[in-house]
Design an enzyme around this catalytic site. Structure first.
Site, PDB file in Angstrom:
ATOM      1  N   CYS A 113      35.790  41.041  32.439  1.00 48.34           N
ATOM      2  CA  CYS A 113      36.849  40.308  33.144  1.00 48.34           C
ATOM      3  C   CYS A 113      36.452  38.870  33.463  1.00 48.34           C
ATOM      4  CB  CYS A 113      37.217  41.037  34.429  1.00 48.34           C
ATOM      5  SG  CYS A 113      37.712  42.726  34.146  1.00 48.34           S
ATOM      6  N   HIS A 125      39.409  36.973  42.416  1.00 47.46           N
ATOM      7  CA  HIS A 125      39.510  37.981  41.355  1.00 47.46           C
ATOM      8  C   HIS A 125      40.546  39.024  41.797  1.00 47.46           C
ATOM      9  CE1 HIS A 125      38.511  40.345  37.988  1.00 47.46           C
ATOM     10  NE2 HIS A 125      37.568  41.107  38.510  1.00 47.46           N
ATOM     11  N   LYS A 140      47.210  38.593  40.593  1.00 45.06           N
ATOM     12  CA  LYS A 140      47.346  39.778  39.734  1.00 45.06           C
ATOM     13  C   LYS A 140      48.484  40.686  40.183  1.00 45.06           C
ATOM     14  CE  LYS A 140      42.596  40.013  38.015  1.00 45.06           C
ATOM     15  NZ  LYS A 140      42.031  38.829  38.684  1.00 45.06           N
ATOM     16  N   HIS A 159      46.546  42.497  35.463  1.00 40.68           N
ATOM     17  CA  HIS A 159      45.168  42.060  35.191  1.00 40.68           C
ATOM     18  C   HIS A 159      45.027  41.827  33.685  1.00 40.68           C
ATOM     19  CE1 HIS A 159      40.993  41.580  35.049  1.00 40.68           C
ATOM     20  NE2 HIS A 159      40.568  42.593  35.773  1.00 40.68           N
ATOM     21  N   PHE A 187      32.911  43.890  34.608  1.00 38.64           N
ATOM     22  CA  PHE A 187      32.090  45.064  34.345  1.00 38.64           C
ATOM     23  C   PHE A 187      30.756  44.593  33.751  1.00 38.64           C
ATOM     24  CE2 PHE A 187      34.778  49.189  33.722  1.00 38.64           C
ATOM     25  CZ  PHE A 187      35.371  48.999  34.957  1.00 38.64           C
TER      26      PHE A 187
END
Lengths: 420, 80
Positions: free
Chosen positions: A162, A302, A332, A337, A396
């Site tokens: 991401c 984020h 988002k 996302h 991740f």
């Protein structure tokens, strides 16, 4: 090494919330929901059938019919958004050798990969299409953009989950700052809404399960958050060396002044709980910008809507700025996302915030969470004071990145450098 | 098996689908500005559709749909 100043002179987007900047902005300010049940024919797994799809648009101005057949949807969205950014900026007016493109993606040509496997599960290695590699390779969109816009300098693909889009913008910023290129297209593209990916994210505990109330998901930083909703799309920013941009009379949205990237070195998918990795990324970005935390007036977070991300991210923000001290938004809630493209989209939204002096609200936020001790902008847009804006991203694998944007021209000296 | 004309129509459709252009039985491939990827994709597409094995370079050498049809029919008839 001081480097050159870098400005944003164009933005192009393709998202579920709009295929042009003004439509996107309108939907962001309104907190529009774009999450929908996906068309049934693809065979989605139960609870994994919600996503934010880009509305149909005319692709003819971006790619010939023949070239479009050679592109995964990911590349087609990327090329379209990149072309919009070039048009918004009034063209790439430097020699091809002085142009660069950096593209972030987490999943590459995921739809082509999955279609190939689904079409012949018994013969996966037997007879793929000859076009399969060009369709599915992660660097395809960087290659297409370089061909379409005659970019003969660096052409890179960044893949850090991401954080990919943010790091693409950051790496392009450094290329222009340190003279590797004079103009760079920086962005991200993703079209990874496939049955396999949605089910895998659901099983990993990251995806918001489809069900009642999808019109109120995702809900970043909210007490009832239960995961992200995947979106598809692309966003590109045109970055230019400042003197070149001003000499040609370009419209300048904002200046990019800092970039930070760190690693948690902790876990393949979970964030490290203290939030020190994100905090160090923000600190690096501010240090490069020559600014302090007191100079930051807004963070485009984020804010995925997962339990863990939003808790850890809030902790890092509270550690950096103090509890409830800085207006934070996660867009988002409106766009979904966009995975590897999300960092680029949200850098673009942060640039628009700086230019338009407005912070879009976090859609679907209604119930504050004691674990998220931040000032979440919600319900209505909020005026943005002059100052620095951070766009943060975490991926991740423990990838953390932050970009620092400031108004152009600077209205005043940074708060932290003013006399008491 | 299809008649020659029916097969030519189908093969022309398959070739056209790869290059996003309308093609007829006698259109010269050399005039279509096809590249190696186009030729390879047409080869895969026809091999799959008619269960034949066209050697590498066969499509380029065929030069037009009518010649491809001849090659495909020859293999299908030999198999029968």
């Amino acid at each position: 090494m001081r480097g050159r100043r870098v400005v944003v002179t164009g933005v192009g987007i393709k998202t579920a919330a709009g295929n042009d900047v003004d439509t996107l902005w309108k939907n962001l300010l309104a907190g529009t929901t774009t999450a929908r049940r996906l068309p049934a024919e693809k065979g989605w797994a139960p609870d994994a059938d919600t996503g934010c799809l880009v509305p149909a648009f005319d692709t003819d101005p971006y790619a010939s019919a023949r070239d479009a057949l050679r592109m995964d949807r990911c590349s087609l969205l990327g090329l379209s958004a990149a072309t919009d950014a070039v048009l918004d900026a009034g063209g790439m007016r430097v020699a091809p050798e002085r142009r660069a493109v950096v593209v972030g993606t987490a999943h590459g040509g995921a739809q082509s990969q999955e279609q190939a496997h689904a079409a012949r599960p018994d013969r996966v290695a037997g007879a793929p299409k000859a076009l399969h590699i060009p369709l599915s390779m992660f660097n395809a969109s960087a290659a297409w953009i370089s061909m379409k816009h005659d970019i003969k300098g660096p052409s890179l693909c960044v893949t850090t989950a991401c954080a990919s889009g943010t790091q693409a913008v950051g790496e392009a910023f450094r290329m222009v700052k340190y003279g590797i290129a004079d103009t760079a297209l920086a962005g991200g593209n993703e079209a990874a809404i496939t049955p396999l990916n949605l089910l895998a994210y659901l099983r990993s505990g990251s995806l918001s399960p489809s069900g009642e109330g999808i019109e109120r998901t995702p809900c970043p930083f909210d007490r009832r958050r239960n995961g992200f909703v995947m979106g598809e799309g692309a966003a590109f920013l045109m970055l230019e060396e400042m003197e070149q941009a001003t000499a040609r009379g370009a419209r300048i949205l904002c200046e990019v002044t800092g970039y930070g990237c760190t690693s948690d070195a902790f876990h393949i998918s979970a964030p490290e709980g203290s939030g020190q990795g994100p905090l160090r990324a923000m600190s690096q970005a501010l240090a490069e910008a020559g600014l302090a935390a007191a100079d930051v007036v807004h963070v485009n977070a984020h804010g995925t809507g997962t339990r863990k991300n939003d808790e850890v991210e809030s902790r890092s923000l509270a550690d950096m700025f103090g509890d409830f001290r800085i207006p934070v938004t996660s867009t988002k809630g409106t766009t979904g996302h966009l995975m590897g493209a999300a960092g680029a989209l949200e850098a673009a939204i942060a640039a628009l915030s700086v230019e338009r002096c407005l912070i879009p609200p976090t859609a679907h936020f209604s119930r504050p969470d004691d674990d998220c001790r931040i000032d979440v902008v919600h319900d209505t847009p909020r005026q943005l004071a002059p100052g620095a804006v951070l766009s943060n991203f975490y991926g991740f694998g423990g990838h953390n990145a932050a970009i620092c944007l400031v108004p152009y021209p600077h209205a005043t000296a940074p708060k932290s450098q003013r006399a008491a | 098996m299809s008649t020659v004309d029916e097969l030519a129509t189908d093969v022309a459709g398959a070739v056209g689908a790869v290059i996003a252009r309308q093609v007829d039985a006698d259109t010269a491939f050399a005039d279509l500005h096809m590249d190696s990827l186009d030729y390879a994709e047409i080869n895969v597409s026809l091999s799959e559709a008619y269960a034949v094995r066209l050697p590498e370079g066969a499509v380029r050498e065929a030069g037009c749909v009518r010649e491809l049809v001849r090659m495909i029919r020859a293999q299908v008839e030999a198999r029968a």
